[in-house]
Design an enzyme around this catalytic site. Structure first.
Site, PDB file in Angstrom:
ATOM      1  N   ARG A 125     122.951  50.619  46.742  1.00 13.32           N
ATOM      2  CA  ARG A 125     123.179  51.921  46.467  1.00 13.32           C
ATOM      3  C   ARG A 125     123.536  52.016  44.896  1.00 13.32           C
ATOM      4  NH1 ARG A 125     120.782  51.858  50.948  1.00 13.32           N
ATOM      5  NH2 ARG A 125     120.987  53.724  52.380  1.00 13.32           N
ATOM      6  N   SER A 176     123.381  59.904  53.853  1.00 10.76           N
ATOM      7  CA  SER A 176     124.904  59.455  54.192  1.00 10.76           C
ATOM      8  C   SER A 176     125.881  59.874  52.721  1.00 10.76           C
ATOM      9  CB  SER A 176     124.641  57.873  53.796  1.00 10.76           C
ATOM     10  OG  SER A 176     123.952  57.265  54.735  1.00 10.76           O
ATOM     11  N   GLU A 220     128.774  58.166  48.450  1.00  3.44           N
ATOM     12  CA  GLU A 220     127.301  57.939  47.938  1.00  3.44           C
ATOM     13  C   GLU A 220     126.943  58.929  47.108  1.00  3.44           C
ATOM     14  OE1 GLU A 220     123.186  57.950  49.360  1.00  3.44           O
ATOM     15  OE2 GLU A 220     123.919  56.316  50.611  1.00  3.44           O
TER      16      GLU A 220
HETATM   17  N1  EPU Z   1     127.395  53.910  63.853  1.00  5.38           N
HETATM   18  C1  EPU Z   1     128.259  54.680  64.598  1.00  5.38           C
HETATM   19  N2  EPU Z   1     128.456  55.835  64.846  1.00  5.38           N
HETATM   20  C2  EPU Z   1     127.862  56.651  63.989  1.00  5.38           C
HETATM   21  C3  EPU Z   1     126.953  56.215  62.843  1.00  5.38           C
HETATM   22  C4  EPU Z   1     126.710  54.893  62.872  1.00  5.38           C
HETATM   23  O1  EPU Z   1     128.990  53.705  65.595  1.00  5.38           O
HETATM   24  O2  EPU Z   1     128.060  57.956  64.027  1.00  5.38           O
HETATM   25  C5  EPU Z   1     127.266  52.435  64.018  1.00  5.38           C
HETATM   26  C6  EPU Z   1     125.779  52.410  64.468  1.00  5.38           C
HETATM   27  O3  EPU Z   1     125.892  52.227  65.869  1.00  5.38           O
HETATM   28  C7  EPU Z   1     125.324  50.947  63.789  1.00  5.38           C
HETATM   29  C8  EPU Z   1     126.048  51.130  62.540  1.00  5.38           C
HETATM   30  O4  EPU Z   1     126.957  52.087  62.449  1.00  5.38           O
HETATM   31  O5  EPU Z   1     126.144  49.999  64.597  1.00  5.38           O
HETATM   32  C9  EPU Z   1     125.321  51.465  61.184  1.00  5.38           C
HETATM   33  O6  EPU Z   1     124.506  52.618  61.665  1.00  5.38           O
HETATM   34  P1  EPU Z   1     123.142  53.145  61.069  1.00  5.38           P
HETATM   35  O7  EPU Z   1     122.166  51.952  61.495  1.00  5.38           O
HETATM   36  O8  EPU Z   1     122.719  54.350  61.538  1.00  5.38           O
HETATM   37  O9  EPU Z   1     123.137  52.774  59.627  1.00  5.38           O
HETATM   38  P2  EPU Z   1     124.198  53.379  58.516  1.00  5.38           P
HETATM   39  O10 EPU Z   1     124.841  52.258  57.982  1.00  5.38           O
HETATM   40  O11 EPU Z   1     125.204  54.394  58.953  1.00  5.38           O
HETATM   41  C10 EPU Z   1     122.524  52.919  56.624  1.00  5.38           C
HETATM   42  C11 EPU Z   1     122.194  53.800  55.353  1.00  5.38           C
HETATM   43  C12 EPU Z   1     121.299  54.855  55.769  1.00  5.38           C
HETATM   44  C13 EPU Z   1     119.788  54.332  56.205  1.00  5.38           C
HETATM   45  C14 EPU Z   1     120.385  53.506  57.489  1.00  5.38           C
HETATM   46  C15 EPU Z   1     119.220  52.771  58.047  1.00  5.38           C
HETATM   47  C16 EPU Z   1     124.042  53.767  53.735  1.00  5.38           C
HETATM   48  C17 EPU Z   1     125.272  54.278  53.230  1.00  5.38           C
HETATM   49  N3  EPU Z   1     123.389  54.451  54.760  1.00  5.38           N
HETATM   50  O12 EPU Z   1     123.150  54.103  57.259  1.00  5.38           O
HETATM   51  O13 EPU Z   1     120.888  55.596  54.496  1.00  5.38           O
HETATM   52  O14 EPU Z   1     118.893  55.285  56.620  1.00  5.38           O
HETATM   53  O15 EPU Z   1     121.385  52.390  57.074  1.00  5.38           O
HETATM   54  O16 EPU Z   1     118.676  51.492  57.176  1.00  5.38           O
HETATM   55  O17 EPU Z   1     123.934  52.625  53.352  1.00  5.38           O
HETATM   56  C18 EPU Z   1     121.144  57.413  53.014  1.00  5.38           C
HETATM   57  O18 EPU Z   1     121.518  56.322  52.132  1.00  5.38           O
HETATM   58  O19 EPU Z   1     121.224  58.628  52.785  1.00  5.38           O
HETATM   59  C19 EPU Z   1     120.857  56.864  54.156  1.00  5.38           C
HETATM   60  C20 EPU Z   1     120.603  57.738  55.314  1.00  5.38           C
END
Ligand code: EPU
Length: 331
Positions: free
Chosen positions: A158, A231, A327
Site C-alpha cells: 500500500r 480499509s 491507509e
Molecule cells: N479479521 C477478523 N475480524 C475482522 C476483519 C478481519 O478477525 O473484522 C481477520 C480475518 O478473519 C482474517 C484476517 O483478519 O484472518 C484478514 O482479514 P481479510 O482477509 O478480510 O483481509 P484484511 O487484511 O482485513 C486486506 C486489505 C483489503 C483487501 C483484503 C483482501 C489492507 C489494509 N486491506 O484486508 O483491502 O480487500 O486484504 O485481500 O491490506 C483496502 O485496501 O481498502 C482493502 C479493502
C-alpha cells in the site's frame, strides 16, 4: 472553475465539507491551464481513500482523463494505456471482456485508475505492481511530462514514491499495464477457492472476478449505501521478535510472514478482538462485518470518524503494543 462546492458527492466517505474552488479536467492540456498550481491544491480521483476533517480552503481538481487503448500485443501479452480518470472497476470489466488477465482479483476496488499506483492497490493475493508497466505524469510545478517505470515508483505494501518523496508533486495522467492473454489464476486466498467450488463454475478470469465481487459484497460496505473508504488502517508489519512474544499471549492471532525478519498482522483481527466491530457513536462507526473499515452512517463529521480512528489506535497500542498507521489520507 466552480466556487464553494460541496465535496460530499465527490468522495466515498460522504462527509459534508466544501472546497473553496473545484475544477474538472478531461485532458492533459486542461490540467496545464492551472499549472503551476497554487497552494493549497488537491487532486481528486474517485475520492475513495480520503477522510476530510474540515473544509478545503483551496482548489480541488478532479481528474476525468478517459480512454483505454491497446499499445502493443503479442500472442501472450498485451500492454494497455489507460486514462487516470477511468473508474478502476470499469477497467477490470473491460479487461475481462477482452480476455486480458491479471487484474480480475482487483475487481470492485473503488477509485480511479490514476490513484491506483499511488497506494499500490491490492486484494486477494494480487497488487497493482504485479501488472504495472509504467505511468505518465505531469509535474504540478513545472508542467513537465514525466514517465515513471516500475522501479521509479518504488512500490511497497500500500505504498509508492507518490505517498512519500513525491507526495502531491505529480498528477498521474495515464497508467500502462502489462496483462496476460494466457491467464495465470491466483486463488491463493482460501475463500476464493471455496466460492469457486461452491459455484461449480469452471475457473476463468470472469468466474474469479465474480468470486471476488461476491466476497467483497459480503464483507465490505458499498460506499453508495454507507460512506466508507475501505480499509482505514494498513495491516501493521512488525519484527519477528515482537511477534514471537505476541503469539504466546494471543495464539489465535492471524499472521503473514514478510521476508525472514518481519511479520504482517491483520489489523482487522486486532480491532475485532478488542470488541470494536459494529461499534457506533452517532453516525460514526466500525463496520459490522469488517473491523478494518470505518463507516459514516449518514451525517458523521470527519472529526468524529477521526476521533474514533484515534481511539482505536490507542486501544490497539495499549493491548498489543502495535501502532496502526492509517491507509486513508486524513485531511
Ligand atoms: N479479521 C477478523 N475480524 C475482522 C476483519 C478481519 O478477525 O473484522 C481477520 C480475518 O478473519 C482474517 C484476517 O483478519 O484472518 C484478514 O482479514 P481479510 O482477509 O478480510 O483481509 P484484511 O487484511 O482485513 C486486506 C486489505 C483489503 C483487501 C483484503 C483482501 C489492507 C489494509 N486491506 O484486508 O483491502 O480487500 O486484504 O485481500 O491490506 C483496502 O485496501 O481498502 C482493502 C479493502
Amino acid at each position: 472553475m466552480q466556487e464553494n462546492i460541496s465535496l460530499k458527492k465527490h468522495h466515498t466517505f460522504g462527509i459534508s465539507v466544501n472546497a473553496a474552488k473545484f475544477v474538472v479536467f478531461r485532458t492533459e492540456k486542461d490540467l496545464l491551464d492551472f499549472v503551476p498550481v497554487q497552494e493549497p491544491f488537491m487532486l481528486l480521483g474517485g475520492g475513495s481513500n480520503v477522510l476530510f476533517t474540515r473544509d478545503f480552503e483551496g482548489l480541488v481538481a478532479h481528474n476525468k482523463i478517459k480512454g483505454i487503448e491497446v499499445l502493443r500485443e503479442n500472442d501472450s501479452e498485451v500492454i494497455i494505456r489507460v486514462g487516470g480518470g477511468e473508474v478502476w472497476h470499469d477497467l477490470v470489466m473491460w479487461c475481462i471482456d477482452k480476455d486480458f488477465a491479471g487484474i480480475e482479483n482487483l475487481s470492485l476496488i473503488p477509485g480511479s485508475v490514476g490513484a491506483a499506483p499511488i497506494q499500490n492497490i491490492g486484494a486477494y493475493g494480487v497488487e497493482l505492481k504485479d501488472v504495472f508497466y509504467s505511468l505518465e505524469a505531469i509535474c504540478l510545478k513545472t508542467g513537465d511530462f514525466i514517465k515513471f517505470n516500475h522501479e521509479d515508483c518504488q512500490f511497497g505494501y500500500r505504498d509508492s514514491v507518490f505517498k512519500r518523496e513525491l507526495r502531491g508533486k505529480f498528477c498521474i495522467t495515464r497508467v500502462l499495464l502489462k496483462l496476460n492473454k494466457i491467464p495465470v489464476f491466483n486463488t491463493s486466498y482460501g475463500i476464493i477457492k471455496d466460492i469457486l467450488e461452491e459455484s461449480k463454475e469452471e475457473i476463468s478470469i470472469r468466474s474469479l472476478s465474480n468470486a471476488v465481487i461476491k466476497i467483497r459484497k459480503q464483507k465490505l460496505p458499498d460506499p453508495a449505501e454507507i460512506g466508507n473508504s475501505g480499509s482505514f488502517f494498513k495491516n501493521p508489519v512488525i519484527s519477528l521478535t515482537q511477534f514471537s512474544n505476541l503469539k504466546i499471549q494471543f495464539p489465535d492471532m492471524p499472521f503473514y510472514p514478510v521476508g525472514e525478519k518481519e511479520v504482517k498482522l491483520a489489523a482487522g483481527w486486532l480491532i475485532d478482538d478488542l470488541g470494536w466491530k459494529g461499534y457506533r457513536k452517532g453516525d460514526a462507526g466500525v463496520h459490522v462485518n469488517q473491523a478494518l473499515v470505518l463507516v459514516n452512517y449518514g451525517n458523521a463529521k470527519g472529526t468524529e470518524i477521526w476521533n474514533l480512528a484515534k481511539a482505536i489506535q490507542t486501544s490497539v497500542l495499549d493491548k498489543y503494543g502495535v501502532a496502526l498507521e492509517t491507509e486513508v489520507n486524513v485531511l
